[in-house]
Design a protein around this motif. Structure first.
Motif, PDB file in Angstrom:
ATOM      1  N   VAL A 176     -19.560  64.234  57.507  1.00 39.13           N
ATOM      2  CA  VAL A 176     -18.670  63.932  56.640  1.00 39.13           C
ATOM      3  C   VAL A 176     -17.270  64.499  57.387  1.00 39.13           C
ATOM      4  O   VAL A 176     -17.298  65.617  57.409  1.00 39.13           O
ATOM      5  CB  VAL A 176     -18.688  64.200  55.153  1.00 39.13           C
ATOM      6  N   GLY A 177     -16.778  63.297  57.197  1.00 42.67           N
ATOM      7  CA  GLY A 177     -15.310  63.724  57.600  1.00 42.67           C
ATOM      8  C   GLY A 177     -13.723  63.080  57.005  1.00 42.67           C
ATOM      9  O   GLY A 177     -13.619  62.299  56.106  1.00 42.67           O
ATOM     10  N   GLU A 178     -12.644  63.738  57.140  1.00 42.75           N
ATOM     11  CA  GLU A 178     -11.053  63.159  57.457  1.00 42.75           C
ATOM     12  C   GLU A 178     -10.393  63.292  58.178  1.00 42.75           C
ATOM     13  O   GLU A 178     -10.387  64.294  58.773  1.00 42.75           O
ATOM     14  CB  GLU A 178     -10.521  64.292  56.367  1.00 42.75           C
ATOM     15  N   TYR A 179      -8.844  62.785  58.875  1.00 37.97           N
ATOM     16  CA  TYR A 179      -8.571  62.034  59.252  1.00 37.97           C
ATOM     17  C   TYR A 179      -7.205  62.124  58.951  1.00 37.97           C
ATOM     18  O   TYR A 179      -7.159  61.401  57.836  1.00 37.97           O
ATOM     19  CB  TYR A 179      -8.564  61.743  60.560  1.00 37.97           C
ATOM     20  N   GLY A 180      -6.106  62.406  59.434  1.00 37.07           N
ATOM     21  CA  GLY A 180      -4.767  62.163  59.089  1.00 37.07           C
ATOM     22  C   GLY A 180      -4.444  62.216  57.863  1.00 37.07           C
ATOM     23  O   GLY A 180      -5.295  62.984  57.000  1.00 37.07           O
ATOM     24  N   PRO A 181      -3.903  61.865  56.809  1.00 37.44           N
ATOM     25  CA  PRO A 181      -3.789  61.685  54.850  1.00 37.44           C
ATOM     26  C   PRO A 181      -4.256  61.234  54.553  1.00 37.44           C
ATOM     27  O   PRO A 181      -4.714  62.332  53.164  1.00 37.44           O
ATOM     28  CB  PRO A 181      -2.326  60.664  55.239  1.00 37.44           C
ATOM     29  N   ASP A 182      -5.125  60.468  54.386  1.00 33.94           N
ATOM     30  CA  ASP A 182      -6.352  59.513  54.063  1.00 33.94           C
ATOM     31  C   ASP A 182      -7.604  58.934  54.911  1.00 33.94           C
ATOM     32  O   ASP A 182      -7.438  58.534  53.550  1.00 33.94           O
ATOM     33  CB  ASP A 182      -5.585  59.025  53.037  1.00 33.94           C
ATOM     34  N   GLY A 183      -8.128  59.479  55.522  1.00 34.21           N
ATOM     35  CA  GLY A 183      -8.901  58.795  56.249  1.00 34.21           C
ATOM     36  C   GLY A 183      -9.754  59.887  56.243  1.00 34.21           C
ATOM     37  O   GLY A 183      -9.895  60.330  56.271  1.00 34.21           O
ATOM     38  N   THR A 184     -11.077  58.487  55.914  1.00 36.79           N
ATOM     39  CA  THR A 184     -12.124  59.589  55.891  1.00 36.79           C
ATOM     40  C   THR A 184     -13.935  58.368  56.647  1.00 36.79           C
ATOM     41  O   THR A 184     -13.584  57.592  56.522  1.00 36.79           O
ATOM     42  CB  THR A 184     -12.518  59.621  53.965  1.00 36.79           C
ATOM     43  N   PHE A 185     -14.310  59.602  56.414  1.00 33.26           N
ATOM     44  CA  PHE A 185     -16.148  58.532  57.233  1.00 33.26           C
ATOM     45  C   PHE A 185     -16.816  59.355  56.780  1.00 33.26           C
ATOM     46  O   PHE A 185     -17.067  60.362  56.260  1.00 33.26           O
ATOM     47  CB  PHE A 185     -15.747  59.109  58.885  1.00 33.26           C
ATOM     48  N   VAL A 206      -3.111  64.375  65.164  1.00 34.74           N
ATOM     49  CA  VAL A 206      -4.025  63.631  64.215  1.00 34.74           C
ATOM     50  C   VAL A 206      -4.726  65.017  63.593  1.00 34.74           C
ATOM     51  O   VAL A 206      -5.914  65.225  64.799  1.00 34.74           O
ATOM     52  CB  VAL A 206      -4.886  62.159  63.825  1.00 34.74           C
ATOM     53  N   LEU A 207      -5.317  66.093  62.410  1.00 37.54           N
ATOM     54  CA  LEU A 207      -6.311  66.254  62.229  1.00 37.54           C
ATOM     55  C   LEU A 207      -7.419  65.982  61.798  1.00 37.54           C
ATOM     56  O   LEU A 207      -7.133  64.690  61.266  1.00 37.54           O
ATOM     57  CB  LEU A 207      -5.726  67.581  61.436  1.00 37.54           C
ATOM     58  N   VAL A 208      -8.627  66.552  62.563  1.00 36.10           N
ATOM     59  CA  VAL A 208      -9.704  65.486  62.211  1.00 36.10           C
ATOM     60  C   VAL A 208     -10.548  67.283  61.712  1.00 36.10           C
ATOM     61  O   VAL A 208     -10.727  67.816  62.263  1.00 36.10           O
ATOM     62  CB  VAL A 208     -10.781  65.169  63.290  1.00 36.10           C
ATOM     63  N   ARG A 209     -11.773  66.881  59.969  1.00 34.25           N
ATOM     64  CA  ARG A 209     -11.926  67.971  59.405  1.00 34.25           C
ATOM     65  C   ARG A 209     -13.599  66.859  59.471  1.00 34.25           C
ATOM     66  O   ARG A 209     -13.525  65.755  58.879  1.00 34.25           O
ATOM     67  CB  ARG A 209     -11.138  67.781  58.036  1.00 34.25           C
ATOM     68  N   VAL A 210     -14.118  68.018  59.510  1.00 31.50           N
ATOM     69  CA  VAL A 210     -15.515  67.461  59.660  1.00 31.50           C
ATOM     70  C   VAL A 210     -16.360  68.744  59.055  1.00 31.50           C
ATOM     71  O   VAL A 210     -16.071  69.700  59.454  1.00 31.50           O
ATOM     72  CB  VAL A 210     -16.652  66.452  61.078  1.00 31.50           C
ATOM     73  N   ARG A 211     -17.926  68.635  58.233  1.00 26.41           N
ATOM     74  CA  ARG A 211     -18.476  69.055  58.143  1.00 26.41           C
ATOM     75  C   ARG A 211     -20.162  68.456  57.665  1.00 26.41           C
ATOM     76  O   ARG A 211     -20.273  67.281  57.700  1.00 26.41           O
ATOM     77  CB  ARG A 211     -17.644  69.277  57.210  1.00 26.41           C
ATOM     78  N   ARG A 212     -21.226  69.191  57.354  1.00 28.33           N
ATOM     79  CA  ARG A 212     -22.012  68.315  57.715  1.00 28.33           C
ATOM     80  C   ARG A 212     -22.477  68.552  56.304  1.00 28.33           C
ATOM     81  O   ARG A 212     -22.506  68.972  55.121  1.00 28.33           O
ATOM     82  CB  ARG A 212     -23.471  69.403  57.974  1.00 28.33           C
ATOM     83  N   GLU A 213     -23.470  66.959  55.765  1.00 26.13           N
ATOM     84  CA  GLU A 213     -23.200  66.638  54.485  1.00 26.13           C
ATOM     85  C   GLU A 213     -24.957  66.457  53.518  1.00 26.13           C
ATOM     86  O   GLU A 213     -24.918  65.686  54.784  1.00 26.13           O
ATOM     87  CB  GLU A 213     -22.501  66.204  53.303  1.00 26.13           C
ATOM     88  N   GLU A 214     -25.461  66.883  53.916  1.00 26.25           N
ATOM     89  CA  GLU A 214     -27.536  66.638  53.866  1.00 26.25           C
ATOM     90  C   GLU A 214     -27.638  65.741  54.970  1.00 26.25           C
ATOM     91  O   GLU A 214     -28.360  64.136  55.263  1.00 26.25           O
ATOM     92  CB  GLU A 214     -27.691  65.193  52.702  1.00 26.25           C
ATOM     93  N   GLY A 215     -27.281  66.362  56.032  1.00 27.62           N
ATOM     94  CA  GLY A 215     -27.768  65.808  57.983  1.00 27.62           C
ATOM     95  C   GLY A 215     -26.853  65.339  57.999  1.00 27.62           C
ATOM     96  O   GLY A 215     -26.738  64.449  59.191  1.00 27.62           O
ATOM     97  N   ALA A 216     -25.652  64.247  57.271  1.00 24.99           N
ATOM     98  CA  ALA A 216     -24.721  64.031  57.593  1.00 24.99           C
ATOM     99  C   ALA A 216     -23.486  64.457  58.313  1.00 24.99           C
ATOM    100  O   ALA A 216     -23.677  65.439  57.358  1.00 24.99           O
ATOM    101  CB  ALA A 216     -24.772  62.178  57.085  1.00 24.99           C
TER     102      ALA A 216
END
Length: 140
Positions: A93-102, A81-91
């Motif tokens: 934020v990420g995505e995984y798979g076709p539509d998972g987010t966190f 599974v591909l997991v993508r993450v970035r910083r946004e206002e100190g938090a």
């Protein structure tokens, strides 16, 4: 100064910020990997979980600008599974798979364990054909 020189100057000027952000995002991905290894509970490590940091396949600029995505392939036994993450206002934020987010405002061991278990359940649901899009509600 021409436009090309201005571009080079701004890229150089923000290099430290980009590198620090990359280190933080890669540390988060590494922590998620360790949470996945222990998601089955204490004393039950998953030995067939691996992490492969990779350039974000959707990146349109290299190096990624501040706030850009950082990615890793997590091998979970028979699937990846591909997991993508970035910083946004100190938090985080990420995505995984076709539509998972966190969205994680803070990162504790418990928060990472909750995310790891949710990721495992969501990926299992996709393979079982039970997947329905989930909103990216904050985990904490």
């Amino acid at each position: 100064m021409n436009d090309f020189d201005a571009l080079q100057a701004v890229v150089r000027r923000h290099a430290g910020e980009r590198q620090a952000e990359q280190r933080v995002c890669e540390a988060f991905l590494n922590a998620l990997y360790h949470a996945l290894r222990t998601a089955s509970g204490p004393g039950l490590p998953l030995n067939n979980v691996t992490l492969d940091l990779t350039p974000d396949p959707e990146a349109r600029l290299r190096p990624p600008p501040p706030g850009g995505w950082h990615a890793a392939w997590l091998r979970l036994g028979l699937c990846e599974v591909l997991v993508r993450v970035r910083r946004e206002e100190g938090a985080f934020v990420g995505e995984y798979g076709p539509d998972g987010t966190f969205h994680l405002a803070r990162v504790s061991e418990d928060d990472l364990t909750l995310l790891a278990r949710r990721l495992l359940r969501d990926v299992a649901a996709i393979y079982a054909g039970d997947a329905s899009p989930r909103p990216g509600a904050p985990l904490n």
